[in-house]
Design a protein around this motif. Structure first.
Motif: not given
Length: 304
Positions: A28-29, A157-158, A160, A34
């Motif tokens: 997950r982000k 980063h997870g 998009m 973020s």
């Protein structure tokens, strides 16, 4: 007339899906990352983007024409098995200049690569016909580079959103157009790219000769044992984890669900560490490669 390797992506439904052709990422982000700059490829080439470098070479060599072009290459100075560090430097430098370079720098690197590619073509003894100037082969290599960078970005980063994925994809076109791939060959949208990628993966054929070559690459046998042995287990883990299922299957590489979770947990840890690293460290490798390129251009030295 040049060979055409793939049917039209608009008119052909791939038999494979991303379940076969992409690694599974469920990250997950993350809030810790973020707030960083947006989903553009220029923000994705920190030093962890090279973690799957060996895997990306394996992916490129999934097409027999690329594989035999590398294995039979008459350009001894750039041979992967004889000069692995030089090959790693030139590949990393290509990524850096394609993403960060000026038009002048891209043109200089293109001409240097073209000089080497003029000697990479099949002969009467080659099991497949190939020519390094073939645009479809270059498009495949560029697609592999994109997939590798995007995978590392997602792991760090997870996942998009669709809008972010599209922006990221559109920013990556120069991975191909820095060489001979024209704009119109680069699939127009991220969705089109998935169709192209799945169709391209249907061409993956790893024969016995290529399998031995690629398994040696996975084990980094071209690296001096004194350097390789302390890190071989980690590097092998990173390489196998970065390979799509279709490659693992054809190479006979084992990868379990537990392995996948450990792989993602590693990048979860790295993403937290990255939060505290300044840009000068995270992007230091790419900046160093660009400085080296500019020095070579300034002093009229060989670029590759």
């Amino acid at each position: 007339m040049a060979a055409s390797y793939l049917p039209s992506i608009e008119d052909t439904e791939p038999e494979l899906t991303t379940r076969h052709t992409r690694i599974q990422i469920t990250t997950r982000k993350r809030r810790v990352t973020s707030l960083r700059k947006p989903a553009r490829i220029q923000e994705a080439i920190d030093f962890w983007s090279f973690a799957g470098g060996a895997a990306n070479v394996v992916m490129q060599l999934g097409w027999p024409e690329v594989a035999y072009g590398v294995m039979e290459s008459k350009v001894e100075s750039g041979a992967l098995t004889k000069h692995p560090w030089k090959r790693a430097r030139t590949t990393g430098q290509y990524l850096a200049v394609a993403i960060l370079g000026t038009d002048e720098e891209k043109a200089a690197f293109r001409e240097a690569v073209n000089s080497a590619h003029r000697h990479v073509k099949s002969d009467a003894n080659s099991p497949v016909k190939y020519n390094a100037f073939n645009r479809e082969l270059q498009m495949w290599v560029a697609a592999c580079l994109f997939v590798g960078i995007e995978d590392m970005h997602l792991l760090l980063h997870g996942i998009m959103t669709d809008e972010e994925a599209e922006e990221f994809y559109q920013s990556a076109k120069t991975l191909g157009t820095t060489l001979q791939v024209p704009d119109e060959m680069w699939p127009a949208t991220r969705k089109d790219f998935d169709r192209y990628w799945n169709l391209g993966c249907q061409r993956i054929v790893i024969d016995d000769t290529t399998c031995d070559f690629l398994n040696d690459l996975v084990d980094l046998k071209m690296i001096n044992p004194l350097i390789r042995l302390p890190f071989v287990n980690l590097l092998r883990f990173l390489t196998i984890g970065s390979l799509p299922p279709i490659y693992r299957d054809q190479l006979g590489l084992e990868w379990t669900e537990d392995d996948r979770r450990r792989f993602q947990h590693l990048f979860t840890f790295v993403s937290v560490v990255n939060k505290f690293l300044p840009k000068s460290i995270r992007f230091g490798g790419s900046r160093m490669l660009m400085r080296d390129l500019r020095r070579r251009m300034k002093h009229d030295k060989a670029i590759i």
